[in-house]
Design an enzyme around this catalytic site. Structure first.
Site, PDB file in Angstrom:
ATOM      1  N   CYS A   1     -11.626  15.507  -0.229  1.00  0.00           N
ATOM      2  CA  CYS A   1     -11.046  15.249  -1.548  1.00  0.00           C
ATOM      3  C   CYS A   1     -10.687  13.771  -1.757  1.00  0.00           C
ATOM      4  O   CYS A   1     -10.052  13.423  -2.735  1.00  0.00           O
ATOM      5  CB  CYS A   1      -9.824  16.124  -1.794  1.00  0.00           C
TER       6      CYS A   1
ATOM      7  N   GLU B   1      -5.564  13.562   7.177  1.00  0.00           N
ATOM      8  CA  GLU B   1      -5.447  12.187   6.679  1.00  0.00           C
ATOM      9  C   GLU B   1      -4.966  11.249   7.775  1.00  0.00           C
ATOM     10  O   GLU B   1      -5.001  10.040   7.611  1.00  0.00           O
ATOM     11  CB  GLU B   1      -4.443  12.099   5.533  1.00  0.00           C
TER      12      GLU B   1
ATOM     13  N   HIS C   1      -2.879   4.221  -6.219  1.00  0.00           N
ATOM     14  CA  HIS C   1      -2.752   5.390  -7.089  1.00  0.00           C
ATOM     15  C   HIS C   1      -2.854   5.043  -8.564  1.00  0.00           C
ATOM     16  O   HIS C   1      -3.195   5.900  -9.370  1.00  0.00           O
ATOM     17  CB  HIS C   1      -1.490   6.176  -6.739  1.00  0.00           C
TER      18      HIS C   1
ATOM     19  N   ARG D   1      -2.668  17.075  -7.351  1.00  0.00           N
ATOM     20  CA  ARG D   1      -1.611  16.178  -6.849  1.00  0.00           C
ATOM     21  C   ARG D   1      -0.308  16.510  -7.579  1.00  0.00           C
ATOM     22  O   ARG D   1      -0.030  15.995  -8.660  1.00  0.00           O
ATOM     23  CB  ARG D   1      -1.988  14.717  -7.112  1.00  0.00           C
TER      24      ARG D   1
ATOM     25  N   ARG E   1      -4.073   0.534   1.919  1.00  0.00           N
ATOM     26  CA  ARG E   1      -4.987   0.762   0.794  1.00  0.00           C
ATOM     27  C   ARG E   1      -4.524   0.088  -0.489  1.00  0.00           C
ATOM     28  O   ARG E   1      -5.306  -0.086  -1.415  1.00  0.00           O
ATOM     29  CB  ARG E   1      -5.173   2.268   0.559  1.00  0.00           C
TER      30      ARG E   1
ATOM     31  N   ARG F   1      -1.560  20.575  -3.646  1.00  0.00           N
ATOM     32  CA  ARG F   1      -1.073  19.789  -2.533  1.00  0.00           C
ATOM     33  C   ARG F   1       0.421  19.568  -2.766  1.00  0.00           C
ATOM     34  O   ARG F   1       0.813  19.157  -3.868  1.00  0.00           O
ATOM     35  CB  ARG F   1      -1.822  18.450  -2.536  1.00  0.00           C
TER      36      ARG F   1
ATOM     37  N   ASN G   1      -9.059   8.703   1.640  1.00  0.00           N
ATOM     38  CA  ASN G   1      -8.375   7.473   1.203  1.00  0.00           C
ATOM     39  C   ASN G   1      -7.372   7.053   2.278  1.00  0.00           C
ATOM     40  O   ASN G   1      -7.286   5.889   2.659  1.00  0.00           O
ATOM     41  CB  ASN G   1      -7.607   7.686  -0.104  1.00  0.00           C
ATOM     42  N   ASP G   2      -6.598   8.033   2.717  1.00  0.00           N
ATOM     43  CA  ASP G   2      -5.605   7.728   3.737  1.00  0.00           C
ATOM     44  C   ASP G   2      -6.207   7.687   5.122  1.00  0.00           C
ATOM     45  O   ASP G   2      -5.861   6.806   5.919  1.00  0.00           O
ATOM     46  CB  ASP G   2      -4.460   8.755   3.687  1.00  0.00           C
TER      47      ASP G   2
END
Ligand code: PEP
Ligand code: MG
Length: 759
Positions: free
Chosen positions: A686, A615, A373, A480, A649, A516, A638-639
């Protein structure tokens, strides 16, 4: 035997002060550097009741050169040079540890240099001048008699060596001219290759996340007070760790094991004693921490074993924590240059957000991973970020000029003027390209064969709202919400949350925004939120799992969202949904909050859409159950990919072992796309890959028509879309999904090039 004691009776504190006076006293500036250095060795020799005191500094070639001596033949100065590892002096540098001998000539490493005239001296005590965990020189005292230096003297000489190392490196003791080719503060241009974490180019001055100590803060005025400060800081540090351990602060923070290790180190008697002795010897508490940290670095740096190196990191983190307790300040309150390039070993997203955006031009990390992140925040801020730059911090000093090249994943340290010019012209080209993207701002993203693609942006910071307007994104596909929580010192209250969501909706106007709900956990830490300890935070109580376990937290957020969305369209989605029951439970909380608002006569959103993030791989086999329950889904690649490949990650050892352009990932995405198309469920992507033209090309060929990209990706992705012919590409793509290779990146790239797609 000589009395064991000048240092004991007079104390290094007085000696250190004398050295500082010699360096900084009236008229010192006018004294030639060599004379000042000679004065320093004379003072040390006198104070330690030694017949010889010498300073050796390391040249770029690795040779240790005699720079000053009291007691040895003065003609040897700048003439005697020891090869790396040669003699006892070389050994001190190699081991980066002190050596104390009562009869040096009988030691196997002793190397006799007739020009120095050191034959009569038997007792030898040498300490390394450490910087960034490396020996940059050696300080030696020698005595004629076969005496044994006691523990305190060994301790003293290390303290003196530390002060010398800092003063020499800061350019206070020797003019920079004389330091040319001396490996103190490296000054040559260097290029380091790392990895691209965030696109862009910038140059500016280094700001070390763990700031170095200015030389004037090395020596204390009042050792008793410093000791009290140190003790208090240590106690605060330990209590803080205890509290975290008791409460099991595992969620999103360091794992329990790491905390336990910290706690163990914090109690380590050796560590505590070294710190206390350093303070008693006249260093400030901060300098004491720095000194002991340098010694640890030097000792551990030789280890190849990753486990031991990891322990070094633990010690480093502990030292940093202690320095923060001592300083009591935040990075945001530090004076920064206007063109700051932040340098750190690793960084949490919250740390990064504490720096003022207007001054931060780039980020360089020794470690980290592109999917972390912190990297996501760097991309949101549109600052270049390069990671995995091995040995970076050892090669830099605060204030050095550097280039952060996020285009190639490199950094140039202390670049020559021609390198700077080259970068400036590349920056001009970039600006031109940005201007071209800006021209596309209001052009609808339609492929050559007429497929309309909606390009949205990911957001979470106030700066993203400006980005949305500038890039021409058609809305926010992922907001986010946890970023607001991460930048505050306490849980944001209902009003603060409502205010932010309103601001976002107002700024977006007619454009859609998908909020989210809180995604805390993994590498996103909220220090004020208590949590259970967890061994694997990425697989732990992240995101919706926390929200469902602590419904008051999630309900407060939903209440704020509903209030902000009153009378307009509100889109809310839940992160990390792994089972349909979780989605049902989360949606029920929305219903409860709607009913609550209604009972109080509050206006509700004109249109409420509730979606799930896909995810967790489990959902891939239960889309038939999930999709009828949701108004839309958004794929968090990403997840999704970290869980598909079981590769954390944020862990640099594993995070890039797989390619997101692979048959398994593309097949997974294709199956979601198909299930959504069959049920008429709107679907977007996303994850970060939606912002990379090549990856986005693969996505639209698979049939996705809604992409949410980081701000910097919107223009490039739009340009790609405008140049793509999907029908032609689809035929080529179909076969790639059946290939038996781990990656199909090259094949997709060839396909794009063949079709002249701007990737
Ligand atoms: C993702 O996982 O792809 C995603 C968009 O969410 P985040 O990166 O915030 O976990
Ligand atoms: Mg995610």
């Amino acid at each position: 035997m000589m009395p064991a004691g000048g240092a004991m009776t007079r104390g290094p504190r007085i000696l250190l002060r004398q050295i500082r006076e010699a360096l900084g006293g009236a008229g010192a500036g006018a004294t030639p550097a060599q004379d000042r250095l000679n004065m320093v060795v004379r003072i040390i020799a006198r104070s330690m009741v030694a017949e010889v005191c010498s300073i050796y500094l390391r040249r770029g070639s690795g040779e240790l050169e005699l720079f000053a001596t009291e007691g040895l033949n003065p003609d040897a100065v700048h003439n005697t040079r020891l090869r790396p590892g040669e003699g006892l002096v070389g050994e001190v540098a190699r081991m980066a540890q002190p050596i104390s001998l009562s009869d040096a000539p009988s030691h196997p490493s002793f190397s006799y240099r007739p020009e120095t005239g050191e034959d009569p001296y038997h007792a030898f005590l040498g300490a390394p001048l450490l910087r960034g965990g490396r020996a940059i020189g050696v300080l030696v005292v020698q005595n004629r008699t076969e005496r044994r230096y006691d523990e305190e003297e060994v301790e003293d000489i290390q303290t003196i060596a530390m002060v010398l190392s800092e003063t020499v490196s800061s350019g206070e003791l020797l003019a920079l001219d004389e330091l040319r080719d001396v490996e103190l503060a490296p000054h040559r241009p260097e290029r380091l290759k790392g990895q691209k974490f965030s696109d862009g180019l910038a140059f500016g001055h280094v700001v070390l996340h763990e700031a170095p100590l200015p030389p004037e803060k090395l020596l204390s005025e009042d050792p008793a007070m410093e000791e009290a400060r140190l003790k208090l800081a240590l106690a605060t540090l330990k209590t803080g760790l205890d509290v975290m351990l008791d409460k099991g602060q595992g969620l999103a923070g360091p794992s329990f094991e790491v905390l336990e290790t910290y706690r163990m180190f914090a109690d380590d008697r050796g560590w505590n004693r070294s710190l206390e002795e350093a303070v008693r010897n006249g260093l400030t508490a901060e300098a004491a921490v720095d000194r002991v940290r340098n010694e640890h670095r030097a000792r551990f740096a030789q280890a190849r074993d990753p486990y031991i190196r990891e322990r070094l990191h633990d010690f480093e983190d502990l030292a940093n924590r202690l320095l923060r307790v001592l300083a009591g300040d935040k990075p945001g309150e530090r004076e920064l240059p206007d063109d700051a390039i932040l340098v750190a070993r690793n960084l949490g997203p919250a740390d990064l957000l504490e720096y003022p955006r207007d001054k931060l031009k780039g980020l360089l990390l020794e470690e980290g991973s592109a999917a972390s992140h912190a990297a996501i925040v760097a991309r949101a801020l549109q600052i270049p970020c390069v990671g995995r730059l091995m040995g970076l911090r050892d090669r830099l000093s605060e204030g050095d000029m550097v280039i952060a090249d996020g285009e190639t994943g490199e950094t140039y340290l202390r670049p020559r003027p021609d390198m700077l010019e080259a970068v400036q012209s590349r920056m001009a080209v970039r600006e031109q390209r940005q201007a071209e993207f800006a021209q596309l701002r209001d052009v609808p993203a339609v492929t050559l064969d007429g497929q309309r693609i909606t390009v949205l942006t990911n957001a979470g910071l106030a700066v993203d709202l400006e980005n949305m307007a500038e890039t021409g994104a058609e809305g926010i596909g992922l907001f986010r919400t946890e970023f607001q929580f991460m930048v505050s010192d306490e849980l944001p209250r209902l009003n603060a949350q409502t205010a932010l969501y309103k601001l976002v909706l107002d700024a977006a106007g007619d454009k859609p925004v998908t909020f989210r709900t809180l995604d805390i956990g993994g590498d996103k830490v909220l220090p004020y939120l208590e949590a259970e300890r967890e061994e694997n935070p990425a697989l732990g109580r992240r995101a919706i799992r926390l929200g469902l376990d602590r419904p008051s937290l999630l309900r407060m957020q939903l209440r704020a969202l509903l209030a902000a969305g009153a009378g307009r369209e509100l889109r809310v989605m839940f992160p990390m949904i792994a089972t349909v029951d979780e989605f049902r439970a989360a949606r029920e909380l929305v219903d409860i909050e709607c009913a609550w608002a209604k009972r109080r006569g509050r206006a509700l959103p004109a249109l409420l859409r509730v979606g799930a993030m896909v995810e967790c791989p489990s959902l891939l086999w239960h889309l038939d159950a999930l999709l009828p329950l949701t108004d839309f889904v958004s794929i968090g690649t990403n997840d999704l990919f970290q869980y598909m490949y079981a590769a954390d990650r944020t862990n640099p050892l594993v995070s890039d072992r797989y390619d997101p352009l692979s048959p398994p990932t593309l097949r997974a995405l294709q199956s979601i796309q198909k299930a959504c198309a069959d049920t008429g469920t709107p679907v977007s992507i996303c994850g970060e890959l939606a912002g990379r033209p090549l990856e986005a090309f693969a996505l639209i060929v698979l049939g996705f028509t809604r992409l949410s990209a980081p701000a910097g990706g919107v223009g490039p992705v739009k340009r790609m879309i405008l140049s793509a012919d999907l029908s032609a590409a689809r035929r080529g793509m179909a076969n790639l999904l059946n290939l038996s290779t781990g990656s199909v990146r090259n094949e997709i790239e060839s396909l794009a090039r063949k079709l002249n797609v701007a990737v």
